[in-house]
Write an enzyme that holds these catalytic residues in place. Structure first.
Site, PDB file in Angstrom:
ATOM      1  N   CYS A  66       0.918  -1.161   0.120  1.00  0.00           N
ATOM      2  CA  CYS A  66      -0.087   0.355  -0.283  1.00  0.00           C
ATOM      3  C   CYS A  66       0.960   1.572   0.134  1.00  0.00           C
ATOM      4  CB  CYS A  66      -1.028  -0.173   0.838  1.00  0.00           C
ATOM      5  SG  CYS A  66      -1.897  -1.532   1.152  1.00  0.00           S
ATOM      6  N   HIS A 106      -2.800   7.705   3.224  1.00  0.00           N
ATOM      7  CA  HIS A 106      -2.994   6.527   2.443  1.00  0.00           C
ATOM      8  C   HIS A 106      -5.060   6.198   3.483  1.00  0.00           C
ATOM      9  CE1 HIS A 106      -3.806   2.237   1.341  1.00  0.00           C
ATOM     10  NE2 HIS A 106      -3.404   1.645   2.671  1.00  0.00           N
ATOM     11  N   ASN A 142     -10.219   0.743   1.150  1.00  0.00           N
ATOM     12  CA  ASN A 142      -8.249   0.488   1.105  1.00  0.00           C
ATOM     13  C   ASN A 142      -7.901  -0.218  -0.255  1.00  0.00           C
ATOM     14  OD1 ASN A 142      -6.061   0.050   1.268  1.00  0.00           O
ATOM     15  ND2 ASN A 142      -5.915  -1.239   3.030  1.00  0.00           N
TER      16      ASN A 142
HETATM   17  O1  UT7 Z   1      -3.174  -0.755   3.792  1.00  0.00           O
HETATM   18  C1  UT7 Z   1      -3.222  -1.564   5.267  1.00  0.00           C
HETATM   19  C2  UT7 Z   1      -3.686  -2.028   4.900  1.00  0.00           C
HETATM   20  N1  UT7 Z   1      -4.190  -3.245   6.480  1.00  0.00           N
HETATM   21  C3  UT7 Z   1      -4.749  -1.929   7.546  1.00  0.00           C
HETATM   22  O2  UT7 Z   1      -5.642  -0.906   8.025  1.00  0.00           O
HETATM   23  C4  UT7 Z   1      -5.514  -2.886   8.845  1.00  0.00           C
HETATM   24  C5  UT7 Z   1      -5.060  -1.402  10.246  1.00  0.00           C
HETATM   25  N2  UT7 Z   1      -6.172  -2.971  11.198  1.00  0.00           N
HETATM   26  C6  UT7 Z   1      -7.626  -1.718  11.386  1.00  0.00           C
HETATM   27  O3  UT7 Z   1      -7.999  -1.298  10.740  1.00  0.00           O
HETATM   28  C7  UT7 Z   1      -7.880  -2.442  12.275  1.00  0.00           C
HETATM   29  O4  UT7 Z   1      -7.488  -2.892  13.304  1.00  0.00           O
HETATM   30  C8  UT7 Z   1      -9.995  -3.572  12.268  1.00  0.00           C
HETATM   31  C9  UT7 Z   1     -10.583  -2.508  11.561  1.00  0.00           C
HETATM   32  C10 UT7 Z   1      -9.274  -4.343  11.412  1.00  0.00           C
HETATM   33  C11 UT7 Z   1     -10.053  -4.120  13.130  1.00  0.00           C
HETATM   34  O5  UT7 Z   1     -10.339  -2.902  13.750  1.00  0.00           O
HETATM   35  P1  UT7 Z   1     -10.196  -3.028  15.905  1.00  0.00           P
HETATM   36  O6  UT7 Z   1     -10.988  -1.275  16.496  1.00  0.00           O
HETATM   37  O7  UT7 Z   1      -8.481  -3.056  15.444  1.00  0.00           O
HETATM   38  O8  UT7 Z   1     -11.193  -4.132  15.850  1.00  0.00           O
HETATM   39  P2  UT7 Z   1     -10.446  -5.360  16.616  1.00  0.00           P
HETATM   40  O9  UT7 Z   1      -9.517  -6.245  16.208  1.00  0.00           O
HETATM   41  O10 UT7 Z   1     -10.318  -5.292  18.217  1.00  0.00           O
HETATM   42  O11 UT7 Z   1     -11.905  -6.476  16.762  1.00  0.00           O
HETATM   43  C12 UT7 Z   1     -12.306  -6.503  17.659  1.00  0.00           C
HETATM   44  C13 UT7 Z   1     -13.624  -7.862  17.546  1.00  0.00           C
HETATM   45  C14 UT7 Z   1     -12.749  -9.119  17.855  1.00  0.00           C
HETATM   46  O12 UT7 Z   1     -13.824  -9.611  17.935  1.00  0.00           O
HETATM   47  P3  UT7 Z   1     -13.295 -10.474  20.200  1.00  0.00           P
HETATM   48  O13 UT7 Z   1     -11.908 -11.045  19.761  1.00  0.00           O
HETATM   49  O14 UT7 Z   1     -13.077  -8.896  20.125  1.00  0.00           O
HETATM   50  O15 UT7 Z   1     -14.769 -10.737  19.686  1.00  0.00           O
HETATM   51  C15 UT7 Z   1     -13.144  -8.907  15.536  1.00  0.00           C
HETATM   52  O16 UT7 Z   1     -13.040 -10.561  15.969  1.00  0.00           O
HETATM   53  O17 UT7 Z   1     -14.061  -7.371  15.928  1.00  0.00           O
HETATM   54  C16 UT7 Z   1     -13.811  -8.765  15.715  1.00  0.00           C
HETATM   55  N3  UT7 Z   1     -14.341  -7.877  14.176  1.00  0.00           N
HETATM   56  C17 UT7 Z   1     -16.020  -8.376  13.099  1.00  0.00           C
HETATM   57  N4  UT7 Z   1     -17.419  -7.919  14.061  1.00  0.00           N
HETATM   58  C18 UT7 Z   1     -17.663  -7.461  13.039  1.00  0.00           C
HETATM   59  C19 UT7 Z   1     -13.664  -8.285  12.886  1.00  0.00           C
HETATM   60  N5  UT7 Z   1     -13.948  -7.983  11.865  1.00  0.00           N
HETATM   61  C20 UT7 Z   1     -15.190  -7.827  12.351  1.00  0.00           C
HETATM   62  C21 UT7 Z   1     -16.133  -7.536  11.098  1.00  0.00           C
HETATM   63  N6  UT7 Z   1     -17.077  -7.576  11.244  1.00  0.00           N
HETATM   64  N7  UT7 Z   1     -16.340  -7.292  10.238  1.00  0.00           N
END
Ligand code: UT7
Length: 348
Positions: free
Chosen positions: A114, A254, A284
Site C-alpha cells: 500500500c 493512504h 482501502n
Molecule cells: O493498508 C494496510 C492494510 N491494513 C490495515 O490498514 C488494517 C489496520 N487495522 C485496522 O484497520 C483495524 O485493526 C481493523 C479494522 C482491522 C479492526 O479494528 P479493531 O478496532 O482493531 O478491532 P479488533 O481487531 O480489536 O476486533 C474487535 C472484534 C473482534 O472480536 P472479539 O475477538 O473482540 O470477539 C473481531 O473478531 O471485532 C471482530 N471483528 C469483526 N466484527 C464484525 C473483526 N472483523 C469484524 C467484522 N465485523 N468485519
C-alpha cells in the site's frame, strides 16, 4: 538543466460495481454499524469481468496523459505500483505500455504494497532529476478483491479496487517532490501476507485447499504500526522539505481506516479541513488510494497552484512512505483544456 519533476497530469479509474456494507452482511458475520464505526467505510468498488489491475491502470494513465496533452509516444518510463498484477509475469506495466501505445517507454512494476504509489513517485522523480527521463507515468493500481478471502470478515470488509495515475515531467520550474522518507521493517512480514503463490510456497492443490493464496492480516498489529509509522515519517518528510505542518495545504494519506487517518492528523496538528478522506466510498484500494484521493481533491477544487501537498502510505512489508509535493499547475486550466475530462469527472 531541467532539475524538477512536476506533476502535470492525473487520472483515476475504479470498477463500476459498488459493494455496500449491507451486501457484505449477507456474506459474512458483520454489520454496517461495525464496519462504519471501526473503519469509516460504507462501500467499495469491486472489479467485474474484464476489469483487471492493468485495465484500470490503463484508464487512469490515459486520463493523466489527456490532462497533460501529452502523446503516449513521448513517455520515457511507466511505473505501475501494484501487489496484484494481472500475472506473476510479465508486469502490469508492460500491458499498460502496449495499451497506451507508448512505443518509446520502458515499463516495470514496483511492489511496496500500500506504500507503493509514494515509492514509485520517488523513483519516477529521481529518474527525471537525474536527467535520465523527461516524461514518467506513475500509476498506483490494485485489484485486491482477487486475493481477498470473501469468507474472512477480518479482511474482506476493508478493501476495494482501483487505480490512480500522475504524469511527471522534467521542468526548470521549481516544484514537484520536495522530500521523501521511505522505510521498511521486514520483521513485520507476517503481519500482512499472502502466504502462497510465490517461491516459498508455490501454488499447489494443498495451498489452494488451505486458502493460502488470500490476504492474512493481524489487524491490531498493522493498526498500531500504522499510526506510529505514518505520523513519524510524515513529520520527517515535512521537516526535510524545510516546512512546518501549518505550511502544508492538504494532507492526503493512504485511505485504509478513518481512525488511523484521524490519529495521524492529530499527531501532525493538521486541522480537519486540511485532511482529505474518501475511504468511506472506496475502502482501502492499496497503492491506488493516494492518487485516487488526489484526483478527487482536484475535482473538488481543493488543490491550487503553489500548494504543498503531503502524502503518506503504509502497508505490507511492513513499509511506509511519506513525501511532500509542491503543486505547480492550475488544475482548473488543465481541465478547461481537456473539456471531456472536466465534463465527465475523473472517476467515471
Ligand atoms: O493498508 C494496510 C492494510 N491494513 C490495515 O490498514 C488494517 C489496520 N487495522 C485496522 O484497520 C483495524 O485493526 C481493523 C479494522 C482491522 C479492526 O479494528 P479493531 O478496532 O482493531 O478491532 P479488533 O481487531 O480489536 O476486533 C474487535 C472484534 C473482534 O472480536 P472479539 O475477538 O473482540 O470477539 C473481531 O473478531 O471485532 C471482530 N471483528 C469483526 N466484527 C464484525 C473483526 N472483523 C469484524 C467484522 N465485523 N468485519
Amino acid at each position: 538543466m531541467r532539475q524538477y519533476a512536476n506533476i502535470v497530469g492525473w487520472g483515476a479509474a475504479v470498477p463500476r460495481r459498488v459493494v455496500t456494507n449491507s451486501e457484505l452482511e449477507k456474506m459474512v458475520d458483520t454489520s454496517d454499524e461495525w464496519i462504519r464505526s471501526r473503519t469509516g467505510i460504507s462501500e467499495r468498488r469491486i472489479a467485474g469481468p474484464g476489469e483487471t489491475t492493468s485495465s484500470l491502470a490503463l484508464q487512469a494513465g490515459k486520463q493523466a496523459l489527456a490532462v497533460a496533452g501529452l502523446p503516449a509516444s513521448d513517455l520515457d518510463i511507466i511505473i505501475v505500483a501494484t501487489m496484484t498484477p494481472d500475472y506473476p509475469m510479465p508486469s502490469a506495466a508492460a500491458i499498460v505500455q502496449h495499451g497506451l501505445g507508448a512505443s518509446r517507454a520502458g515499463a516495470f512494476d514496483l511492489n511496496a504494497a500500500c506504500s507503493g504509489f509514494v515509492y514509485a513517485l520517488a523513483v519516477g522523480s529521481q529518474l527525471i532529476v537525474s536527467g535520465m527521463s523527461v516524461n514518467v507515468l506513475v500509476i498506483g493500481a490494485d485489484t485486491i478483491s482477487n486475493v481477498i478471502d470473501w469468507t474472512d470478515r477480518n479482511t474482506c470488509v476493508l478493501f476495494g479496487d482501483g487505480a490512480g495515475a500522475v504524469l511527471l515531467q522534467a521542468t526548470d520550474q521549481p516544484g514537484g517532490l520536495l522530500s521523501c522518507v521511505l522505510g521498511t521493517d521486514g520483521a513485520g512480514v507476517d503481519a500482512l501476507i499472502i502466504p502462497a503463490g510465490g517461491s516459498r510456497n508455490p501454488a499447489s492443490v494443498e495451498t489452494v485447499t488451505n486458502r493460502q493464496h488470500y490476504v492474512k492480516m493481524n489487524g491490531n498489529e498493522v493498526y498500531r504500526f500504522a499510526v506510529n509509522a505514518i505520523s513519524r515519517s510524515m513529520a520527517q518528510a515535512i521537516e526535510r522539505a524545510g516546512l512546518s505542518s501549518d505550511e502544508i495545504d492538504l494532507f492526503i494519506p493512504h485511505q485504509a481506516n478513518i481512525r488511523i487517518i484521524q490519529s495521524a492528523a492529530k499527531a501532525l496538528n493538521f486541522p480537519h479541513e486540511k485532511v482529505f478522506t474518501n475511504v468511506e466510498r472506496y475502502g482501502n484500494t492499496s497503492s491506488a488510494s493516494i492518487p485516487i484521493a488526489l484526483c478527487e481533491a482536484i475535482e473538488q477544487g481543493r488543490v491550487r497552484a503553489g500548494d504543498n501537498l503531503a502524502f503518506v502510505g503504509f502497508g505490507a512489508g511492513l513499509t511506509w512512505a511519506a513525501s511532500v509535493v509542491r503543486w505547480t499547475v492550475d488544475p482548473a486550466a488543465a481541465a478547461r483544456v481537456n473539456g471531456r475530462i472536466a465534463a465527465e469527472g475523473v472517476i467515471a
